[in-house]
Design a protein around this motif. Structure first.
Motif, PDB file in Angstrom:
ATOM      1  N   VAL A 169       0.834  -1.207   0.000  1.00  0.00           N
ATOM      2  CA  VAL A 169       0.000   0.000   0.000  1.00  0.00           C
ATOM      3  C   VAL A 169       0.867   1.256   0.000  1.00  0.00           C
ATOM      4  CG1 VAL A 169      -1.582   1.342   1.445  1.00  0.00           C
ATOM      5  CG2 VAL A 169      -2.024  -1.070   1.035  1.00  0.00           C
ATOM      6  N   LEU A 170       2.019   1.195   0.648  1.00  0.00           N
ATOM      7  CA  LEU A 170       2.938   2.334   0.666  1.00  0.00           C
ATOM      8  C   LEU A 170       3.880   2.328  -0.526  1.00  0.00           C
ATOM      9  CD1 LEU A 170       3.894   2.315   4.461  1.00  0.00           C
ATOM     10  CD2 LEU A 170       2.365   3.922   3.303  1.00  0.00           C
ATOM     11  N   ASN A 171       4.412   1.174  -0.852  1.00  0.00           N
ATOM     12  CA  ASN A 171       5.476   1.082  -1.851  1.00  0.00           C
ATOM     13  C   ASN A 171       4.995   1.327  -3.270  1.00  0.00           C
ATOM     14  OD1 ASN A 171       6.898  -1.241  -3.799  1.00  0.00           O
ATOM     15  ND2 ASN A 171       8.343   0.064  -2.699  1.00  0.00           N
ATOM     16  N   ILE A 172       3.874   0.734  -3.660  1.00  0.00           N
ATOM     17  CA  ILE A 172       3.444   0.816  -5.059  1.00  0.00           C
ATOM     18  C   ILE A 172       3.070   2.244  -5.466  1.00  0.00           C
ATOM     19  CG2 ILE A 172       1.696   0.068  -6.708  1.00  0.00           C
ATOM     20  CD1 ILE A 172       1.764  -2.662  -5.428  1.00  0.00           C
ATOM     21  N   PRO A 173       2.225   2.967  -4.721  1.00  0.00           N
ATOM     22  CA  PRO A 173       1.959   4.354  -5.138  1.00  0.00           C
ATOM     23  C   PRO A 173       3.214   5.224  -5.162  1.00  0.00           C
ATOM     24  CG  PRO A 173       0.336   3.618  -3.534  1.00  0.00           C
ATOM     25  CD  PRO A 173       1.418   2.579  -3.554  1.00  0.00           C
TER      26      PRO A 173
ATOM     27  N   LEU B 276       6.617   8.546  -8.032  1.00  0.00           N
ATOM     28  CA  LEU B 276       7.955   9.143  -8.014  1.00  0.00           C
ATOM     29  C   LEU B 276       8.756   8.784  -9.254  1.00  0.00           C
ATOM     30  CD1 LEU B 276       9.000   8.714  -4.268  1.00  0.00           C
ATOM     31  CD2 LEU B 276       8.234  10.785  -5.431  1.00  0.00           C
ATOM     32  N   SER B 277       8.712   7.527  -9.662  1.00  0.00           N
ATOM     33  CA  SER B 277       9.505   7.125 -10.827  1.00  0.00           C
ATOM     34  C   SER B 277       9.005   7.788 -12.106  1.00  0.00           C
ATOM     35  CB  SER B 277       9.498   5.605 -10.974  1.00  0.00           C
ATOM     36  OG  SER B 277       8.181   5.099 -11.047  1.00  0.00           O
ATOM     37  N   LEU B 278       7.684   7.949 -12.252  1.00  0.00           N
ATOM     38  CA  LEU B 278       7.150   8.596 -13.451  1.00  0.00           C
ATOM     39  C   LEU B 278       7.475  10.088 -13.456  1.00  0.00           C
ATOM     40  CD1 LEU B 278       5.619   8.567 -16.054  1.00  0.00           C
ATOM     41  CD2 LEU B 278       3.469   8.629 -14.770  1.00  0.00           C
ATOM     42  N   VAL B 279       7.330  10.751 -12.315  1.00  0.00           N
ATOM     43  CA  VAL B 279       7.650  12.179 -12.243  1.00  0.00           C
ATOM     44  C   VAL B 279       9.135  12.417 -12.507  1.00  0.00           C
ATOM     45  CG1 VAL B 279       7.770  14.156 -10.685  1.00  0.00           C
ATOM     46  CG2 VAL B 279       5.723  12.736 -10.734  1.00  0.00           C
TER      47      VAL B 279
ATOM     48  N   THR C  69      11.581   1.484  -1.672  1.00  0.00           N
ATOM     49  CA  THR C  69      11.185   2.416  -2.729  1.00  0.00           C
ATOM     50  C   THR C  69      12.378   3.224  -3.204  1.00  0.00           C
ATOM     51  OG1 THR C  69       8.959   2.597  -1.792  1.00  0.00           O
ATOM     52  CG2 THR C  69       9.656   4.331  -3.309  1.00  0.00           C
ATOM     53  N   TRP C  70      13.131   3.772  -2.264  1.00  0.00           N
ATOM     54  CA  TRP C  70      14.308   4.568  -2.614  1.00  0.00           C
ATOM     55  C   TRP C  70      15.360   3.729  -3.334  1.00  0.00           C
ATOM     56  CZ3 TRP C  70      19.212   3.748  -0.377  1.00  0.00           C
ATOM     57  CH2 TRP C  70      20.183   4.689  -0.738  1.00  0.00           C
ATOM     58  N   LYS C  71      15.570   2.504  -2.872  1.00  0.00           N
ATOM     59  CA  LYS C  71      16.612   1.672  -3.464  1.00  0.00           C
ATOM     60  C   LYS C  71      16.283   1.268  -4.899  1.00  0.00           C
ATOM     61  CE  LYS C  71      19.306  -2.530  -2.739  1.00  0.00           C
ATOM     62  NZ  LYS C  71      19.258  -2.886  -4.167  1.00  0.00           N
ATOM     63  N   ASN C  72      15.020   0.925  -5.167  1.00  0.00           N
ATOM     64  CA  ASN C  72      14.646   0.424  -6.496  1.00  0.00           C
ATOM     65  C   ASN C  72      14.177   1.516  -7.448  1.00  0.00           C
ATOM     66  OD1 ASN C  72      15.139  -2.267  -5.721  1.00  0.00           O
ATOM     67  ND2 ASN C  72      13.082  -2.485  -4.881  1.00  0.00           N
ATOM     68  N   LEU C  73      14.166   2.752  -6.991  1.00  0.00           N
ATOM     69  CA  LEU C  73      13.596   3.825  -7.799  1.00  0.00           C
ATOM     70  C   LEU C  73      14.318   3.979  -9.139  1.00  0.00           C
ATOM     71  CD1 LEU C  73      11.271   5.808  -7.416  1.00  0.00           C
ATOM     72  CD2 LEU C  73      12.933   7.502  -6.638  1.00  0.00           C
ATOM     73  N   GLY C  74      15.630   3.864  -9.142  1.00  0.00           N
ATOM     74  CA  GLY C  74      16.388   4.045 -10.377  1.00  0.00           C
ATOM     75  C   GLY C  74      16.008   3.053 -11.458  1.00  0.00           C
ATOM     76  N   PHE C  75      15.728   1.824 -11.076  1.00  0.00           N
ATOM     77  CA  PHE C  75      15.336   0.811 -12.049  1.00  0.00           C
ATOM     78  C   PHE C  75      14.017   1.176 -12.720  1.00  0.00           C
ATOM     79  CE2 PHE C  75      12.878  -3.134 -12.785  1.00  0.00           C
ATOM     80  CZ  PHE C  75      13.621  -3.654 -13.833  1.00  0.00           C
ATOM     81  N   PHE C  76      13.042   1.604 -11.933  1.00  0.00           N
ATOM     82  CA  PHE C  76      11.737   1.949 -12.493  1.00  0.00           C
ATOM     83  C   PHE C  76      11.790   3.260 -13.265  1.00  0.00           C
ATOM     84  CE2 PHE C  76      10.557  -0.717  -8.750  1.00  0.00           C
ATOM     85  CZ  PHE C  76      10.052  -1.777  -9.479  1.00  0.00           C
TER      86      PHE C  76
END
Length: 319
Positions: A107-111, A116-119, A192-199
């Motif tokens: 619920v926290l991670n997906i939104p 964040l990754s799209l923006v 979320t912070w760690k995987n953000l670059g991949f997305f």
């Protein structure tokens, strides 16, 4: 003396013109292409069969038997227990708590991941100063070892960490990683912070396929940045959003390293335990591989169900 006229009609008897050669059959070319494609795909298909399909089938078999790890060459009976292992899984309060924890995590991670990754991808896709530097900076945590990153976050969110020293009297008590309410949200923010670059990279690739004419059209209509983002960018990367959502679900449901290292094995009191962590503890540490196999099968079905639901909500039927 006049010569007899010779018929020039194609295919007529006595004609001197050769009939056109028949066109090669298209079906044969397609069969050849398919055979060549199957040849190139077969090594990877064999890899999937050996590495994934066979272990998954063996796991399903284990989940219906009373199974024990034994020394090589030792033959021990594995009696059939039917749904006994699954009954133990669904009645174990620790397992049920772990699935609840994953629900909080998703619920926290997906939104956060999608937004964040799209923006960030939209910003990095524009003409931004030092754009290459920022792209590398966002991708760096993803390729950095989790153990090193966990050490940094442990220093930040520890009881005597930098964040608590900064907040002073506003710091939570008990602290972040030993607080049964805050431990899982902290893990979710960290992942979320760690995987953000991949997305961000996935969205950057998807943005290249959005026609520039659409942006020019809405610009002529007087649309601002927010309206352009909502009416052009978001629909244009819809398929990438589905991929990002499904991958985030899979990564979240396979959570292991972060709670194992960041909260000392899923603490406090299993408040940050994940199903994969419980699977490891039951199957390896407590020597109950049959229970762990049943939990693994339940987890696979859980991930598949969530992925199908996510696809249903993120994908819209085209005209």
């Amino acid at each position: 003396m006049s010569l007899p006229l010779i018929s020039r009609r194609p295919g007529a008897a006595g004609t001197t013109g050769a009939a056109p050669a028949p066109a090669p059959a298209a079906g044969g070319a397609r069969r050849g292409t398919r055979s060549l494609g199957a040849l190139f795909v077969s090594p990877y298909a064999l890899f999937l069969l050996v590495v994934f399909a066979v272990p998954l089938g063996y796991t399903v078999w284990m989940s219906f038997h009373r199974f024990y790890f034994t020394a090589p060459g030792t033959d021990v009976d594995a009696p059939w227990v039917g749904l006994g292992n699954y009954r133990d899984v669904f009645t174990d309060p620790v397992v049920l708590r772990s699935f609840l924890n994953i629900g909080v995590f998703l619920v926290l991670n997906i939104p956060l991941t999608v937004v964040l990754s799209l923006v960030l991808a939209s910003a990095l896709n524009s003409r931004l100063p030092m754009r290459s530097f920022f792209r590398a900076a966002y991708y760096l945590p993803y390729v950095t070892a989790s153990v090193a990153l966990v050490a940094v976050w442990g220093y930040l969110f520890g009881t005597d960490g930098l964040l608590n020293q900064t907040l002073g009297g506003l710091a939570p008590d008990p602290s972040w990683l030993v607080n049964s309410t805050l431990a899982m949200p902290v893990v979710a923010v960290f992942v979320t912070w760690k995987n953000l670059g991949f997305f961000v990279m996935l969205y950057l690739a998807a943005l290249q396929s959005v026609p520039r004419e659409l942006y020019e059209a809405v610009s002529v209509d007087g649309a601002g940045r927010v309206r352009t983002f909502l009416t052009v960018t978001v629909p244009g990367v819809r398929h990438a959003t589905t991929l990002v959502t499904v991958l985030a679900i899979i990564k979240g449901c396979n959570l292991f390293t972060e709670p194992y290292l960041l909260t000392g094995g899923g603490g406090p009191d299993h408040a940050s335990a994940s199903p994969v962590l419980i699977l490891y503890q039951k199957g390896i540490e407590q020597a109950h591989p049959d229970f762990a196999a049943a939990l693994g099968v339940v987890l696979v079905l859980f991930v598949v169900t969530l992925s199908l639901i996510a696809r249903r909500f993120t994908e819209k039927k085209e005209g």
